[in-house]
Design a protein around this motif. Structure first.
Motif, PDB file in Angstrom:
ATOM      1  N   VAL A 203       1.179  12.145  -9.441  1.00  0.00           N
ATOM      2  CA  VAL A 203       0.504  13.428  -9.216  1.00  0.00           C
ATOM      3  C   VAL A 203       1.515  14.566  -9.305  1.00  0.00           C
ATOM      4  O   VAL A 203       1.258  15.597  -9.930  1.00  0.00           O
ATOM      5  CB  VAL A 203      -0.232  13.429  -7.859  1.00  0.00           C
ATOM      6  CG1 VAL A 203      -0.704  14.828  -7.498  1.00  0.00           C
ATOM      7  CG2 VAL A 203      -1.408  12.461  -7.888  1.00  0.00           C
ATOM      8  N   GLU A 204       2.674  14.394  -8.695  1.00  0.00           N
ATOM      9  CA  GLU A 204       3.677  15.450  -8.710  1.00  0.00           C
ATOM     10  C   GLU A 204       4.226  15.698 -10.117  1.00  0.00           C
ATOM     11  O   GLU A 204       4.486  16.840 -10.495  1.00  0.00           O
ATOM     12  CB  GLU A 204       4.786  15.141  -7.715  1.00  0.00           C
ATOM     13  CG  GLU A 204       4.299  15.324  -6.283  1.00  0.00           C
ATOM     14  CD  GLU A 204       5.318  14.932  -5.226  1.00  0.00           C
ATOM     15  OE1 GLU A 204       6.365  14.352  -5.571  1.00  0.00           O
ATOM     16  OE2 GLU A 204       5.036  15.213  -4.045  1.00  0.00           O
ATOM     17  N   LYS A 205       4.371  14.637 -10.930  1.00  0.00           N
ATOM     18  CA  LYS A 205       4.812  14.818 -12.317  1.00  0.00           C
ATOM     19  C   LYS A 205       3.775  15.620 -13.097  1.00  0.00           C
ATOM     20  O   LYS A 205       4.123  16.537 -13.854  1.00  0.00           O
ATOM     21  CB  LYS A 205       5.033  13.464 -12.991  1.00  0.00           C
ATOM     22  CG  LYS A 205       6.308  12.775 -12.596  1.00  0.00           C
ATOM     23  CD  LYS A 205       6.420  11.421 -13.280  1.00  0.00           C
ATOM     24  CE  LYS A 205       7.594  10.628 -12.738  1.00  0.00           C
ATOM     25  NZ  LYS A 205       7.625   9.260 -13.297  1.00  0.00           N
ATOM     26  N   LEU A 206       2.505  15.268 -12.923  1.00  0.00           N
ATOM     27  CA  LEU A 206       1.456  16.005 -13.612  1.00  0.00           C
ATOM     28  C   LEU A 206       1.416  17.450 -13.129  1.00  0.00           C
ATOM     29  O   LEU A 206       1.251  18.376 -13.920  1.00  0.00           O
ATOM     30  CB  LEU A 206       0.089  15.333 -13.417  1.00  0.00           C
ATOM     31  CG  LEU A 206      -1.081  16.015 -14.126  1.00  0.00           C
ATOM     32  CD1 LEU A 206      -0.848  16.094 -15.633  1.00  0.00           C
ATOM     33  CD2 LEU A 206      -2.376  15.298 -13.835  1.00  0.00           C
TER      34      LEU A 206
ATOM     35  N   LEU B 174       0.832  -1.207   0.000  1.00  0.00           N
ATOM     36  CA  LEU B 174       0.000   0.000   0.000  1.00  0.00           C
ATOM     37  C   LEU B 174       0.866   1.256   0.000  1.00  0.00           C
ATOM     38  O   LEU B 174       0.614   2.202  -0.745  1.00  0.00           O
ATOM     39  CB  LEU B 174      -0.943   0.017   1.213  1.00  0.00           C
ATOM     40  CG  LEU B 174      -2.173  -0.870   1.114  1.00  0.00           C
ATOM     41  CD1 LEU B 174      -2.875  -0.937   2.471  1.00  0.00           C
ATOM     42  CD2 LEU B 174      -3.136  -0.342   0.065  1.00  0.00           C
ATOM     43  N   ILE B 175       1.901   1.257   0.824  1.00  0.00           N
ATOM     44  CA  ILE B 175       2.775   2.423   0.915  1.00  0.00           C
ATOM     45  C   ILE B 175       3.498   2.643  -0.417  1.00  0.00           C
ATOM     46  O   ILE B 175       3.619   3.769  -0.885  1.00  0.00           O
ATOM     47  CB  ILE B 175       3.773   2.243   2.084  1.00  0.00           C
ATOM     48  CG1 ILE B 175       2.986   2.088   3.356  1.00  0.00           C
ATOM     49  CG2 ILE B 175       4.837   3.331   2.085  1.00  0.00           C
ATOM     50  CD1 ILE B 175       3.215   2.929   4.508  1.00  0.00           C
TER      51      ILE B 175
ATOM     52  N   ASP C 278      -0.126  16.223  -1.010  1.00  0.00           N
ATOM     53  CA  ASP C 278       0.087  16.342   0.442  1.00  0.00           C
ATOM     54  C   ASP C 278      -0.645  15.243   1.199  1.00  0.00           C
ATOM     55  O   ASP C 278      -0.105  14.645   2.135  1.00  0.00           O
ATOM     56  CB  ASP C 278      -0.379  17.710   0.954  1.00  0.00           C
ATOM     57  CG  ASP C 278       0.531  18.847   0.541  1.00  0.00           C
ATOM     58  OD1 ASP C 278       1.670  18.564   0.100  1.00  0.00           O
ATOM     59  OD2 ASP C 278       0.104  20.010   0.656  1.00  0.00           O
ATOM     60  N   GLN C 279      -1.883  14.976   0.809  1.00  0.00           N
ATOM     61  CA  GLN C 279      -2.659  13.946   1.504  1.00  0.00           C
ATOM     62  C   GLN C 279      -2.048  12.563   1.282  1.00  0.00           C
ATOM     63  O   GLN C 279      -2.007  11.738   2.200  1.00  0.00           O
ATOM     64  CB  GLN C 279      -4.115  13.975   1.042  1.00  0.00           C
ATOM     65  CG  GLN C 279      -4.858  15.182   1.563  1.00  0.00           C
ATOM     66  CD  GLN C 279      -6.253  15.311   0.983  1.00  0.00           C
ATOM     67  OE1 GLN C 279      -6.560  14.773  -0.073  1.00  0.00           O
ATOM     68  NE2 GLN C 279      -7.099  16.039   1.681  1.00  0.00           N
ATOM     69  N   LEU C 280      -1.568  12.299   0.075  1.00  0.00           N
ATOM     70  CA  LEU C 280      -0.901  11.020  -0.195  1.00  0.00           C
ATOM     71  C   LEU C 280       0.358  10.883   0.657  1.00  0.00           C
ATOM     72  O   LEU C 280       0.608   9.836   1.254  1.00  0.00           O
ATOM     73  CB  LEU C 280      -0.550  10.920  -1.681  1.00  0.00           C
ATOM     74  CG  LEU C 280      -1.717  10.627  -2.623  1.00  0.00           C
ATOM     75  CD1 LEU C 280      -1.356  10.990  -4.056  1.00  0.00           C
ATOM     76  CD2 LEU C 280      -2.135   9.175  -2.527  1.00  0.00           C
ATOM     77  N   PHE C 281       1.141  11.953   0.721  1.00  0.00           N
ATOM     78  CA  PHE C 281       2.368  11.908   1.522  1.00  0.00           C
ATOM     79  C   PHE C 281       2.044  11.700   3.002  1.00  0.00           C
ATOM     80  O   PHE C 281       2.660  10.869   3.667  1.00  0.00           O
ATOM     81  CB  PHE C 281       3.172  13.196   1.341  1.00  0.00           C
ATOM     82  CG  PHE C 281       4.423  13.231   2.163  1.00  0.00           C
ATOM     83  CD1 PHE C 281       5.541  12.500   1.789  1.00  0.00           C
ATOM     84  CD2 PHE C 281       4.473  13.975   3.336  1.00  0.00           C
ATOM     85  CE1 PHE C 281       6.691  12.515   2.555  1.00  0.00           C
ATOM     86  CE2 PHE C 281       5.626  13.992   4.113  1.00  0.00           C
ATOM     87  CZ  PHE C 281       6.732  13.261   3.715  1.00  0.00           C
ATOM     88  N   ASN C 282       1.054  12.433   3.506  1.00  0.00           N
ATOM     89  CA  ASN C 282       0.684  12.299   4.918  1.00  0.00           C
ATOM     90  C   ASN C 282       0.208  10.892   5.249  1.00  0.00           C
ATOM     91  O   ASN C 282       0.559  10.336   6.290  1.00  0.00           O
ATOM     92  CB  ASN C 282      -0.391  13.319   5.295  1.00  0.00           C
ATOM     93  CG  ASN C 282       0.135  14.731   5.327  1.00  0.00           C
ATOM     94  OD1 ASN C 282       1.339  14.953   5.442  1.00  0.00           O
ATOM     95  ND2 ASN C 282      -0.760  15.700   5.209  1.00  0.00           N
ATOM     96  N   LEU C 283      -0.573  10.299   4.372  1.00  0.00           N
ATOM     97  CA  LEU C 283      -1.049   8.944   4.615  1.00  0.00           C
ATOM     98  C   LEU C 283       0.091   7.944   4.523  1.00  0.00           C
ATOM     99  O   LEU C 283       0.191   7.027   5.337  1.00  0.00           O
ATOM    100  CB  LEU C 283      -2.164   8.586   3.625  1.00  0.00           C
ATOM    101  CG  LEU C 283      -2.841   7.239   3.838  1.00  0.00           C
ATOM    102  CD1 LEU C 283      -3.458   7.151   5.227  1.00  0.00           C
ATOM    103  CD2 LEU C 283      -3.906   6.997   2.789  1.00  0.00           C
TER     104      LEU C 283
ATOM    105  N   SER D 272      -8.713   1.791   3.299  1.00  0.00           N
ATOM    106  CA  SER D 272      -9.864   2.648   3.009  1.00  0.00           C
ATOM    107  C   SER D 272      -9.422   4.034   2.554  1.00  0.00           C
ATOM    108  O   SER D 272      -9.900   4.554   1.540  1.00  0.00           O
ATOM    109  CB  SER D 272     -10.738   2.749   4.264  1.00  0.00           C
ATOM    110  OG  SER D 272     -11.724   3.717   4.102  1.00  0.00           O
ATOM    111  N   LYS D 273      -8.502   4.639   3.299  1.00  0.00           N
ATOM    112  CA  LYS D 273      -8.032   5.982   2.948  1.00  0.00           C
ATOM    113  C   LYS D 273      -7.245   5.966   1.641  1.00  0.00           C
ATOM    114  O   LYS D 273      -7.372   6.881   0.824  1.00  0.00           O
ATOM    115  CB  LYS D 273      -7.179   6.542   4.083  1.00  0.00           C
ATOM    116  CG  LYS D 273      -7.991   6.872   5.326  1.00  0.00           C
ATOM    117  CD  LYS D 273      -7.133   7.358   6.465  1.00  0.00           C
ATOM    118  CE  LYS D 273      -8.002   7.670   7.673  1.00  0.00           C
ATOM    119  NZ  LYS D 273      -7.242   8.149   8.800  1.00  0.00           N
ATOM    120  N   ALA D 274      -6.445   4.919   1.443  1.00  0.00           N
ATOM    121  CA  ALA D 274      -5.664   4.812   0.205  1.00  0.00           C
ATOM    122  C   ALA D 274      -6.608   4.664  -0.990  1.00  0.00           C
ATOM    123  O   ALA D 274      -6.413   5.308  -2.021  1.00  0.00           O
ATOM    124  CB  ALA D 274      -4.711   3.626   0.281  1.00  0.00           C
ATOM    125  N   THR D 275      -7.635   3.837  -0.852  1.00  0.00           N
ATOM    126  CA  THR D 275      -8.606   3.653  -1.937  1.00  0.00           C
ATOM    127  C   THR D 275      -9.268   4.979  -2.285  1.00  0.00           C
ATOM    128  O   THR D 275      -9.403   5.333  -3.466  1.00  0.00           O
ATOM    129  CB  THR D 275      -9.673   2.617  -1.536  1.00  0.00           C
ATOM    130  OG1 THR D 275      -9.025   1.381  -1.252  1.00  0.00           O
ATOM    131  CG2 THR D 275     -10.694   2.415  -2.644  1.00  0.00           C
TER     132      THR D 275
END
Length: 158
Positions: A20-23, A9-10, A47-52, A65-68
């Protein structure tokens, strides 16, 4: 989602964040209409992806759940950007219309609004003009906010 372990998952979150950052980098290079919307939405998603991804105390079910949810948001972000690239004017018009709809939400809800001070009953009071003038002067000088405030004060003396 195919990922079963925390590590998978990570890794998936990290890969998604990189996409996302490339886009975002490509969007920031492009100065067409709507750029600010995508920059803000993309920064927030990254930011949310990094925090999770860096949150070590999230249980695996919650992480899934949060990753999905974030991966679905990433897919929507990329689809929106494709639509934007093909028709920037149309996308901006639709986005503005959607934003306007959100602002119109609300309305009466149970428990919303200013709480009542008590039960409201209409009352007519007859006083001499000089008494009304004195009450008006008290309100004007700021001792009371209004007629109801003045009469509530009189009632509280009991």
């Amino acid at each position: 989602m195919e990922a079963n372990s925390r590590e998978e998952l990570i890794k998936q979150l990290k890969d998604t964040q990189m996409e996302v950052e490339k886009l975002l980098f490509s969007i920031k290079q492009n100065s067409t209409q709507g750029r600010d919307y995508f920059v803000m939405a993309g920064d927030q998603l990254a930011d949310q992806l990094f925090n999770l991804r860096t949150n070590k105390d999230v249980k695996i079910n919650s992480l899934r759940s949060k990753a999905t949810d974030l991966l679905k948001r990433k897919d929507k972000f990329f689809k929106d950007y494709d639509v934007f690239r093909n028709d920037p004017t149309g996308f901006n018009k639709r986005h503005e219309a959607e934003s306007a709809k959100v602002e119109k939400r609300g309305g009466a809800r149970k428990g919303a609004g200013r709480k009542s001070l008590g039960i409201k009953k209409p009352v007519t009071i007859t006083l001499p003009q000089e008494r009304w003038d004195a009450i008006d002067a008290l309100i004007k000088n700021g001792k009371f906010k209004s007629y109801p405030d003045y009469f509530r004060h009189l009632d509280s003396k009991d």
